[in-house]
Scaffold this motif. Structure first.
Motif, PDB file in Angstrom:
ATOM      1  N   LEU A  62     -31.262  30.038  25.115  1.00  0.00           N
ATOM      2  CA  LEU A  62     -31.041  28.885  25.989  1.00  0.00           C
ATOM      3  C   LEU A  62     -32.292  28.406  26.715  1.00  0.00           C
ATOM      4  CD1 LEU A  62     -29.150  26.819  27.257  1.00  0.00           C
ATOM      5  CD2 LEU A  62     -28.471  28.554  28.937  1.00  0.00           C
ATOM      6  N   PRO A  63     -33.113  29.260  27.335  1.00  0.00           N
ATOM      7  CA  PRO A  63     -34.214  28.741  28.154  1.00  0.00           C
ATOM      8  C   PRO A  63     -35.127  27.749  27.447  1.00  0.00           C
ATOM      9  CG  PRO A  63     -33.872  31.060  28.625  1.00  0.00           C
ATOM     10  CD  PRO A  63     -32.990  30.737  27.447  1.00  0.00           C
ATOM     11  N   PRO A  64     -35.567  28.005  26.204  1.00  0.00           N
ATOM     12  CA  PRO A  64     -36.470  27.011  25.597  1.00  0.00           C
ATOM     13  C   PRO A  64     -35.799  25.681  25.285  1.00  0.00           C
ATOM     14  CG  PRO A  64     -35.956  28.767  24.029  1.00  0.00           C
ATOM     15  CD  PRO A  64     -35.436  29.205  25.349  1.00  0.00           C
ATOM     16  N   LEU A  65     -34.463  25.654  25.205  1.00  0.00           N
ATOM     17  CA  LEU A  65     -33.772  24.381  24.994  1.00  0.00           C
ATOM     18  C   LEU A  65     -33.803  23.505  26.235  1.00  0.00           C
ATOM     19  CD1 LEU A  65     -30.558  25.547  23.068  1.00  0.00           C
ATOM     20  CD2 LEU A  65     -32.669  24.607  22.097  1.00  0.00           C
ATOM     21  N   LEU A  66     -34.066  24.090  27.397  1.00  0.00           N
ATOM     22  CA  LEU A  66     -33.992  23.363  28.666  1.00  0.00           C
ATOM     23  C   LEU A  66     -35.356  22.932  29.182  1.00  0.00           C
ATOM     24  CD1 LEU A  66     -31.300  25.604  30.406  1.00  0.00           C
ATOM     25  CD2 LEU A  66     -30.969  23.567  28.991  1.00  0.00           C
ATOM     26  N   GLU A  67     -36.397  23.138  28.408  1.00  0.00           N
ATOM     27  CA  GLU A  67     -37.740  22.719  28.801  1.00  0.00           C
ATOM     28  C   GLU A  67     -37.841  21.189  28.823  1.00  0.00           C
ATOM     29  OE1 GLU A  67     -40.642  23.817  29.715  1.00  0.00           O
ATOM     30  OE2 GLU A  67     -40.496  26.007  29.520  1.00  0.00           O
ATOM     31  N   ARG A  68     -38.509  20.637  29.830  1.00  0.00           N
ATOM     32  CA  ARG A  68     -38.746  19.195  29.891  1.00  0.00           C
ATOM     33  C   ARG A  68     -40.039  18.783  29.187  1.00  0.00           C
ATOM     34  NH1 ARG A  68     -36.171  16.188  34.600  1.00  0.00           N
ATOM     35  NH2 ARG A  68     -34.518  17.565  35.362  1.00  0.00           N
ATOM     36  N   ASP A  69     -40.929  19.732  28.971  1.00  0.00           N
ATOM     37  CA  ASP A  69     -42.195  19.456  28.277  1.00  0.00           C
ATOM     38  C   ASP A  69     -41.954  19.637  26.784  1.00  0.00           C
ATOM     39  OD1 ASP A  69     -44.701  19.449  27.109  1.00  0.00           O
ATOM     40  OD2 ASP A  69     -45.646  20.616  28.704  1.00  0.00           O
ATOM     41  N   LEU A  70     -42.034  18.544  26.030  1.00  0.00           N
ATOM     42  CA  LEU A  70     -41.704  18.600  24.606  1.00  0.00           C
ATOM     43  C   LEU A  70     -42.610  19.557  23.843  1.00  0.00           C
ATOM     44  CD1 LEU A  70     -39.843  17.417  22.400  1.00  0.00           C
ATOM     45  CD2 LEU A  70     -41.577  15.668  22.011  1.00  0.00           C
ATOM     46  N   THR A  71     -43.826  19.748  24.302  1.00  0.00           N
ATOM     47  CA  THR A  71     -44.733  20.633  23.580  1.00  0.00           C
ATOM     48  C   THR A  71     -44.308  22.095  23.701  1.00  0.00           C
ATOM     49  OG1 THR A  71     -46.221  20.860  25.479  1.00  0.00           O
ATOM     50  CG2 THR A  71     -46.651  19.048  23.949  1.00  0.00           C
ATOM     51  N   ARG A  72     -43.501  22.411  24.717  1.00  0.00           N
ATOM     52  CA  ARG A  72     -43.005  23.786  24.881  1.00  0.00           C
ATOM     53  C   ARG A  72     -41.521  23.916  24.544  1.00  0.00           C
ATOM     54  NH1 ARG A  72     -45.677  23.499  29.992  1.00  0.00           N
ATOM     55  NH2 ARG A  72     -43.642  23.564  31.008  1.00  0.00           N
ATOM     56  N   ALA A  73     -40.821  22.814  24.467  1.00  0.00           N
ATOM     57  CA  ALA A  73     -39.371  22.847  24.277  1.00  0.00           C
ATOM     58  C   ALA A  73     -39.013  23.222  22.839  1.00  0.00           C
ATOM     59  CB  ALA A  73     -38.766  21.488  24.606  1.00  0.00           C
ATOM     60  N   GLU A  74     -37.828  23.789  22.703  1.00  0.00           N
ATOM     61  CA  GLU A  74     -37.219  23.942  21.390  1.00  0.00           C
ATOM     62  C   GLU A  74     -36.023  22.999  21.321  1.00  0.00           C
ATOM     63  OE1 GLU A  74     -36.345  27.992  20.386  1.00  0.00           O
ATOM     64  OE2 GLU A  74     -38.465  28.588  20.495  1.00  0.00           O
ATOM     65  N   ARG A  75     -35.863  22.356  20.174  1.00  0.00           N
ATOM     66  CA  ARG A  75     -34.759  21.412  19.990  1.00  0.00           C
ATOM     67  C   ARG A  75     -33.746  22.009  19.022  1.00  0.00           C
ATOM     68  NH1 ARG A  75     -36.780  16.655  17.483  1.00  0.00           N
ATOM     69  NH2 ARG A  75     -37.856  18.243  16.290  1.00  0.00           N
ATOM     70  N   ALA A  76     -32.540  21.512  19.094  1.00  0.00           N
ATOM     71  CA  ALA A  76     -31.458  22.065  18.289  1.00  0.00           C
ATOM     72  C   ALA A  76     -30.966  21.056  17.272  1.00  0.00           C
ATOM     73  CB  ALA A  76     -30.296  22.507  19.182  1.00  0.00           C
ATOM     74  N   SER A  77     -30.286  21.592  16.264  1.00  0.00           N
ATOM     75  CA  SER A  77     -29.650  20.768  15.237  1.00  0.00           C
ATOM     76  C   SER A  77     -28.245  21.297  15.016  1.00  0.00           C
ATOM     77  CB  SER A  77     -30.455  20.830  13.931  1.00  0.00           C
ATOM     78  OG  SER A  77     -30.597  22.186  13.527  1.00  0.00           O
ATOM     79  N   GLN A  78     -27.461  20.543  14.237  1.00  0.00           N
ATOM     80  CA  GLN A  78     -26.095  20.958  13.923  1.00  0.00           C
ATOM     81  C   GLN A  78     -25.890  20.826  12.415  1.00  0.00           C
ATOM     82  OE1 GLN A  78     -23.389  18.615  16.304  1.00  0.00           O
ATOM     83  NE2 GLN A  78     -24.554  18.998  18.166  1.00  0.00           N
ATOM     84  N   PHE A  79     -25.585  21.943  11.756  1.00  0.00           N
ATOM     85  CA  PHE A  79     -25.370  21.951  10.308  1.00  0.00           C
ATOM     86  C   PHE A  79     -23.948  22.441  10.033  1.00  0.00           C
ATOM     87  CE2 PHE A  79     -30.130  23.306   9.718  1.00  0.00           C
ATOM     88  CZ  PHE A  79     -30.545  22.106  10.269  1.00  0.00           C
ATOM     89  N   LEU A  80     -23.020  21.527   9.907  1.00  0.00           N
ATOM     90  CA  LEU A  80     -21.647  21.897   9.592  1.00  0.00           C
ATOM     91  C   LEU A  80     -21.252  21.485   8.181  1.00  0.00           C
ATOM     92  CD1 LEU A  80     -21.697  22.098  12.764  1.00  0.00           C
ATOM     93  CD2 LEU A  80     -19.305  21.400  12.709  1.00  0.00           C
ATOM     94  N   THR A  81     -21.730  20.333   7.735  1.00  0.00           N
ATOM     95  CA  THR A  81     -21.231  19.718   6.510  1.00  0.00           C
ATOM     96  C   THR A  81     -21.749  20.424   5.257  1.00  0.00           C
ATOM     97  OG1 THR A  81     -21.223  17.606   7.658  1.00  0.00           O
ATOM     98  CG2 THR A  81     -21.054  17.543   5.269  1.00  0.00           C
ATOM     99  N   GLU A  82     -20.866  20.599   4.278  1.00  0.00           N
ATOM    100  CA  GLU A  82     -21.252  21.106   2.954  1.00  0.00           C
ATOM    101  C   GLU A  82     -20.792  20.106   1.897  1.00  0.00           C
ATOM    102  OE1 GLU A  82     -20.111  25.205   2.444  1.00  0.00           O
ATOM    103  OE2 GLU A  82     -20.818  25.738   4.452  1.00  0.00           O
ATOM    104  N   VAL A  83     -21.435  20.148   0.754  1.00  0.00           N
ATOM    105  CA  VAL A  83     -21.248  19.096  -0.239  1.00  0.00           C
ATOM    106  C   VAL A  83     -19.808  19.006  -0.708  1.00  0.00           C
ATOM    107  CG1 VAL A  83     -21.899  20.594  -2.177  1.00  0.00           C
ATOM    108  CG2 VAL A  83     -22.186  18.117  -2.376  1.00  0.00           C
ATOM    109  N   GLN A  84     -19.092  20.119  -0.794  1.00  0.00           N
ATOM    110  CA  GLN A  84     -17.740  20.103  -1.356  1.00  0.00           C
ATOM    111  C   GLN A  84     -16.694  19.625  -0.350  1.00  0.00           C
ATOM    112  OE1 GLN A  84     -19.459  22.756  -0.587  1.00  0.00           O
ATOM    113  NE2 GLN A  84     -18.200  24.248   0.494  1.00  0.00           N
TER     114      GLN A  84
END
Length: 575
Positions: free
Chosen positions: A166-188
């Protein structure tokens, strides 16, 4: 006064005046948004949000917008970089430098960092709505995905997993922040995630290994991936899905994944979407594995649906501002085009749709805030569950129409990529319609929920409460809303055929809600709104109610089967 006949010089001067007329301080220009904040937020939150929103709104217009023009251009889109110059596999995505300049402004605003504090939905909605004046702009989706994962980690993860991710997701400095993605969909499966086959094998010490492929991976460059996978022996369908977080790298190397390719999308082109293969990627569970789908939908997907509705309203606002300013300056057939009754009707429809949608989505935002604080009353929980799907459905449909109307006001100029923001908004709106569930998928979810839970009763009680404060039109509006609620209740008893009628009645319900929310605000506006604003809100509410009545009286289409029936073999062939 009839203007002089236009010349090339005066026409270009009018176009320059149009561009200059689009507000440089979009929050200062948003009387409805400011009034809603003033009514519903405590004084200290109001002051801080007004200050932050004014500063960020100006950054959207002055920094993010010009940057997006470059990195959304077809020659400057994201590109995969699977190997570095020494032949090491890195599985990276490269962007134009302008992309990172814009992202730095988004992250510095705090729209993502606020996810670390329960119940800051109002601030996040205002900021993401301002960002959406430029469309998705390559960063609305990453911000939304990061907010969703941050909430899931804060509310569902074990302390060890939460403190790691959690902590790196809450950084305001983009150079230090980590961003998240969402991967739910599958081809079938697409939206049918119950047939997903990506599997998760327990590794011991609380970690799992993920193997399988994901078909639509938004924010493919993120540092943390949220995905669903099936544990050994888990039941079929959605009940067997766990929810996991996968770090992009471990010890500086890609963590068991490979970019198959980037998607070439119609819209949201500045944000990288990909197909990704996983082969033993190390993952950590977000909450109990057996409750993974509940976490993914109840927190992550609902956050995305709410913010997609917020983003749709932002794009509607920008399209309306562009069209109004253009109509005030463009001269054709001897007068400014905004003086033609047909153009006035188009502009009025756009403004009424935007104001009503903004008021309705603000109600959803207040409910989301209570949900995120986990102190919502039962009726609030039920209303949130209904509106998060119904308003995502409604606003995404209406946004596409409003942007299309703006393009019509600009005529051929509205279709030109470097003339205005409208082509980008139009492409993004169409993508938003499919994000987090297509229209029919959302309708099916709503009917399923209404068949099990008292969502419609909660909605009826909310409309009744609004009606008591809405002025003379309140009772009639509540009656129309209750008519829609009864029709939806009947559709929920037989949801497959019922889905056809349900789409119409959900539109009636959404329009009625927006009209009532506007009417209540107009009946007791906070402070001193700008002159004429209260009258605008009342007029927009009346327009929405008239439109809702028209939709309610529209006859149902006939049987689809005769139209869809395939002709008999050889039918119509000459002999």
């Amino acid at each position: 006064m009839t203007p002089d006949p236009p010349t090339p010089e005066t026409a270009r001067a009018a176009l320059e005046a149009w561009r200059a007329a689009v507000p440089r301080d979009p929050w200062g220009h948003d009387a409805l948004g400011r009034a809603l904040v003033d009514r519903d937020l405590a004084a200290d939150r109001r002051r801080e949000l007004h200050e932050t929103a004014r500063a960020f709104g100006k950054a959207v217009i002055e920094v993010i917008g010009p940057a997006a023009v470059r990195y959304e251009h077809r020659l400057h889109l994201p590109e995969p970089a699977r190997w570095d110059g020494l032949g090491h596999r890195v599985e990276a995505v490269t962007f134009d430098p302008a992309y990172h300049r814009a992202g730095a402004e988004v992250w510095a605003s705090g729209v993502v960092a606020l996810a670390g504090e329960p119940g800051r939905s109002c601030e996040q909605a205002v900021l993401l709505g301002l960002l959406s004046l430029e469309g998705e702009a390559g960063h609305a989706c990453p911000a939304t995905c990061t907010i969703g994962l941050a909430r899931a980690l804060r509310r569902r993860a074990t302390p060890e997993v939460r403190d790691r991710f959690l902590p790196p997701l809450l950084e305001r400095d983009l150079t230090r922040a980590e961003r998240a993605s969402q991967f739910l969909t599958e081809v079938q499966g697409g939206s049918d995630v119950g047939v997903n086959t990506t599997n998760a094998e327990p590794e011991g010490a609380g970690t799992w290994l993920i193997t399988g492929e994901k078909w639509f991976c938004s924010v493919a460059d993120a540092e943390q991936f949220l995905l669903t996978a099936r544990a050994p022996g888990a039941p079929p369908g959605t009940r067997g899905l766990g929810c996991f977080v996968v770090p992009r790298t471990l010890e500086g190397r890609p963590n068991g994944f490979a970019l198959r390719r980037l998607k070439e999308k119609l819209g949201t082109r500045g944000m990288a979407s990909a197909e990704i293969d996983f082969d033993g990627a190390r993952a950590w569970p977000v909450g109990p594995v057996e409750e993974g789908f509940r976490t993914a939908v109840g927190i992550v997907l609902n956050t995305s649906r709410w913010l997609t509705a917020v983003g749709s309203v932002g794009m509607m606002r920008r399209a309306t501002l562009e069209a109004q300013a253009y109509a005030a300056h463009r001269v054709a057939f001897g007068r400014r085009i905004g003086e033609f009754p047909a153009t006035q009707a188009t502009l009025a429809r756009m403004a009424a749709e935007t104001l009503a949608a903004q008021a309705a989505v603000w109600r959803l935002t207040l409910l989301d805030e209570r949900s995120d604080r986990e102190d919502a009353a039962p009726d609030e929980q039920a209303l949130h569950r209904l509106l998060v799907n119904a308003l995502k459905l409604h606003t995404s449909q209406v946004a596409t129409r409003v942007v299309r109307d703006a393009i019509e006001v600009l005529g051929g100029n509205g279709t030109i990529e470097d003339f205005s923001v409208l082509p980008r908004l139009y492409r993004d709106c169409i993508v938003y319609e499919s994000w987090e569930g297509t229209h029919n998928v959302l309708v099916a979810q709503i009917l399923h929920d209404c068949g099990r839970l008292d969502l419609l009763g909660a909605c009826s009680r909310h409309l009744a409460a609004l009606g008591r404060s809405a002025g003379p039109e309140g009772a009639a509006a509540v009656g129309l809303g209750d008519r829609a609620i009864r029709a939806l209740g009947a559709a929920a008893t037989d949801p497959l055929p019922g889905a056809v009628a349900a789409r119409r009645w959900l539109e009636v319900l959404a329009r009625t809600l927006g009209a009532l929310e506007l009417s209540v605000l107009a009946a007791a506006p906070p402070g001193s709104p700008p002159r004429g604003e209260v009258e605008r809100w009342r007029a927009a509410a009346a327009w929405q109610l008239a439109e809702a009545r028209a939709v309610a009286e529209r006859p149902e289409p006939g049987d689809a089967e005769p139209i869809l029936a395939a002709p008999a073999a050889g039918a119509g062939a000459s002999t």
